[in-house]
Scaffold this motif. Structure first.
Motif, PDB file in Angstrom:
ATOM      1  N   ARG A   1       0.849  -1.184   0.000  1.00 47.03           N
ATOM      2  CA  ARG A   1       0.000   0.000   0.000  1.00 47.03           C
ATOM      3  C   ARG A   1       0.889   1.239   0.000  1.00 47.03           C
ATOM      4  O   ARG A   1       1.996   1.235   0.553  1.00 47.03           O
ATOM      5  CB  ARG A   1      -0.910  -0.002   1.228  1.00 47.03           C
ATOM      6  CG  ARG A   1      -2.049  -1.006   1.156  1.00 47.03           C
ATOM      7  CD  ARG A   1      -2.772  -1.154   2.476  1.00 47.03           C
ATOM      8  NE  ARG A   1      -3.300   0.091   2.997  1.00 47.03           N
ATOM      9  CZ  ARG A   1      -4.599   0.303   3.265  1.00 47.03           C
ATOM     10  NH1 ARG A   1      -5.491  -0.641   3.019  1.00 47.03           N
ATOM     11  NH2 ARG A   1      -4.993   1.444   3.777  1.00 47.03           N
ATOM     12  N   ALA A   2       0.398   2.290  -0.617  1.00 51.42           N
ATOM     13  CA  ALA A   2       1.186   3.526  -0.706  1.00 51.42           C
ATOM     14  C   ALA A   2       1.420   4.154   0.657  1.00 51.42           C
ATOM     15  O   ALA A   2       2.342   4.973   0.805  1.00 51.42           O
ATOM     16  CB  ALA A   2       0.492   4.521  -1.632  1.00 51.42           C
ATOM     17  N   ASP A   3       0.630   3.764   1.666  1.00 53.25           N
ATOM     18  CA  ASP A   3       0.816   4.337   2.991  1.00 53.25           C
ATOM     19  C   ASP A   3       1.717   3.497   3.894  1.00 53.25           C
ATOM     20  O   ASP A   3       1.838   3.767   5.084  1.00 53.25           O
ATOM     21  CB  ASP A   3      -0.529   4.576   3.674  1.00 53.25           C
ATOM     22  CG  ASP A   3      -1.376   3.307   3.812  1.00 53.25           C
ATOM     23  OD1 ASP A   3      -0.875   2.213   3.487  1.00 53.25           O
ATOM     24  OD2 ASP A   3      -2.548   3.418   4.255  1.00 53.25           O
ATOM     25  N   LEU A   4       2.378   2.468   3.341  1.00 52.56           N
ATOM     26  CA  LEU A   4       3.332   1.702   4.144  1.00 52.56           C
ATOM     27  C   LEU A   4       4.484   2.612   4.548  1.00 52.56           C
ATOM     28  O   LEU A   4       4.977   3.408   3.744  1.00 52.56           O
ATOM     29  CB  LEU A   4       3.856   0.506   3.348  1.00 52.56           C
ATOM     30  CG  LEU A   4       4.815  -0.426   4.089  1.00 52.56           C
ATOM     31  CD1 LEU A   4       4.158  -1.054   5.315  1.00 52.56           C
ATOM     32  CD2 LEU A   4       5.321  -1.529   3.145  1.00 52.56           C
ATOM     33  N   ASP A   5       4.938   2.489   5.795  1.00 54.52           N
ATOM     34  CA  ASP A   5       5.926   3.427   6.314  1.00 54.52           C
ATOM     35  C   ASP A   5       7.245   3.335   5.547  1.00 54.52           C
ATOM     36  O   ASP A   5       7.648   2.258   5.077  1.00 54.52           O
ATOM     37  CB  ASP A   5       6.166   3.190   7.799  1.00 54.52           C
ATOM     38  CG  ASP A   5       6.889   1.886   8.078  1.00 54.52           C
ATOM     39  OD1 ASP A   5       8.115   1.899   8.227  1.00 54.52           O
ATOM     40  OD2 ASP A   5       6.217   0.844   8.129  1.00 54.52           O
ATOM     41  N   ALA A   6       7.904   4.485   5.425  1.00 52.11           N
ATOM     42  CA  ALA A   6       9.106   4.596   4.605  1.00 52.11           C
ATOM     43  C   ALA A   6      10.240   3.707   5.096  1.00 52.11           C
ATOM     44  O   ALA A   6      11.002   3.151   4.280  1.00 52.11           O
ATOM     45  CB  ALA A   6       9.576   6.056   4.560  1.00 52.11           C
ATOM     46  N   GLY A   7      10.375   3.544   6.408  1.00 53.62           N
ATOM     47  CA  GLY A   7      11.447   2.718   6.935  1.00 53.62           C
ATOM     48  C   GLY A   7      11.326   1.272   6.496  1.00 53.62           C
ATOM     49  O   GLY A   7      12.315   0.648   6.067  1.00 53.62           O
ATOM     50  N   THR A   8      10.126   0.699   6.565  1.00 58.60           N
ATOM     51  CA  THR A   8       9.910  -0.684   6.137  1.00 58.60           C
ATOM     52  C   THR A   8      10.169  -0.825   4.642  1.00 58.60           C
ATOM     53  O   THR A   8      10.774  -1.808   4.185  1.00 58.60           O
ATOM     54  CB  THR A   8       8.480  -1.131   6.477  1.00 58.60           C
ATOM     55  OG1 THR A   8       8.298  -1.079   7.893  1.00 58.60           O
ATOM     56  CG2 THR A   8       8.217  -2.545   5.998  1.00 58.60           C
ATOM     57  N   VAL A   9       9.715   0.148   3.874  1.00 59.59           N
ATOM     58  CA  VAL A   9       9.944   0.107   2.425  1.00 59.59           C
ATOM     59  C   VAL A   9      11.432   0.148   2.109  1.00 59.59           C
ATOM     60  O   VAL A   9      11.941  -0.648   1.311  1.00 59.59           O
ATOM     61  CB  VAL A   9       9.206   1.277   1.730  1.00 59.59           C
ATOM     62  CG1 VAL A   9       9.601   1.352   0.261  1.00 59.59           C
ATOM     63  CG2 VAL A   9       7.700   1.115   1.869  1.00 59.59           C
TER      64      VAL A   9
END
Length: 342
Positions: free
Chosen positions: A283-291
């Protein structure tokens, strides 16, 4: 097909075992781009990260299982699990309603009307990368006398399990070939095929029993379940590549002409077919750190993510990861790739 032709087709590693390919060229380049330890990004690791996979015996579930183990091993999440699903469309629905954190899907399933049809809360989706190429298999019994798609006229075919990417792609292929479809019981009229909604394992059982004349499957090469089925019956693959111009004209450029090398399945000659990018999505709202940490894992630990049955096709190289068939990268993924590429 010689090496130069294979490279021209986009199959940069044809003929090499994937582990050898990763060690020679793209794999070494990827490993050199990032440190051996994942970046200590700010923010807490998620307690549970779920990867939506696919059917047993297929690449989706095998890859997703390897990915989940690697995500947990390297601390991207405290715990990560892969779940069996119906395939691409099912995975997209699970992403949109929050049941899955990551999912694998065919690029054509993410585009336009196909995505609108899966339901959920319409949360925007984004790509973390292209993880491998999917190959459409049209599987028939070797002794059936069927050597071309046109010869399926009047016959019965398995078109994929509901919720799978195959169930989306197969009707498009049949329409591009000028074949109508019927879901009614009994023989199909000439110019049409009778379709049954069977997935990989049930479809192979029906093909062996003779209750269907062909099975469509979209997956990696080789697909373990197809290899196993050859122990009971000799199988053959049909060339689908002539459908590519019509397929692209109708549905866009998500489809490619791809090559299944000889002996990918024992005794089966080389064949051209239709392929589509297989994407890892969130999802586009997944947190940046995890991505960011997931992208670093895809590049730096690619060797952990190669299904045991895989052959020498492009897989998790920096050049192919960012080729997401027009599906936007998550902003944090795009930033991570920019950092990796300097």
């Amino acid at each position: 097909m010689d090496v130069a032709e294979a490279r021209g087709s986009g199959l940069s590693g044809v003929g090499l075992p994937r582990r050898s390919f990763l060690k020679t060229g793209a794999g070494l380049a990827a490993a050199a781009l990032v440190p051996s330890v994942l970046s200590a990004c700010s923010g807490n690791r998620p307690g549970l990260l779920t990867v939506a996979g696919g059917e047993a015996g297929g690449f989706y579930l095998e890859f997703s299982t390897l990915l989940a183990a690697s995500l947990e091993r390297h601390g991207v999440a405290q715990k990560a699990v892969a779940v069996a699903t119906g395939g691409s469309l099912d995975n997209l629905a699970q992403l949109r309603d929050g049941r899955a954190t990551l999912a694998v899907s065919l690029a054509d399933a993410v585009a336009g009307p196909a995505l609108d049809a899966v339901g959920g809360d319409a949360a925007p989706l984004a790509a973390l990368g292209k993880v491998y190429e999917n190959y459409v298999h049209c599987v028939v019994q070797k002794g059936s006398g069927i050597t071309a798609l046109s010869q399926l006229s009047g016959r019965t075919v398995a078109v994929g399990k509901p919720g799978s990417g195959t169930s989306l792609t197969t009707p498009r292929l049949l329409a591009a070939a000028g074949l109508g479809t019927s879901a009614e019981a009994g023989p199909a009229a000439q110019g049409s095929v009778a379709v049954v909604s069977l997935g990989l394992n049930d479809g192979l059982a029906a093909l062996k029993a003779g209750s269907v004349d062909a099975l469509f499957w979209s997956g990696g090469v080789p697909t373990a379940a197809i290899t196993a089925a050859q122990q009971d019956v000799a199988l053959a693959l049909l060339d689908l590549s002539s459908l590519l111009p019509e397929l692209r004209a109708r549905h866009g450029a998500q489809y490619d002409r791809v090559f299944i090398p000889a002996e990918s399945y024992p005794g089966v000659p080389a064949v051209w077919t239709v392929g589509a990018a297989n994407l890892l999505l969130c999802r586009a709202d997944l947190d940046a750190g995890t991505v960011e940490r997931t992208v670093q894992l895809l590049v730096n630990h690619a060797g952990e993510l190669i299904p045991q049955s895989s052959l020498g096709v492009q897989f998790l190289s920096p050049e192919t990861l960012i080729n997401t068939a027009g599906i936007p990268l998550h902003p944090a993924a795009a930033e991570a790739y920019r950092a990796l590429h300097g």
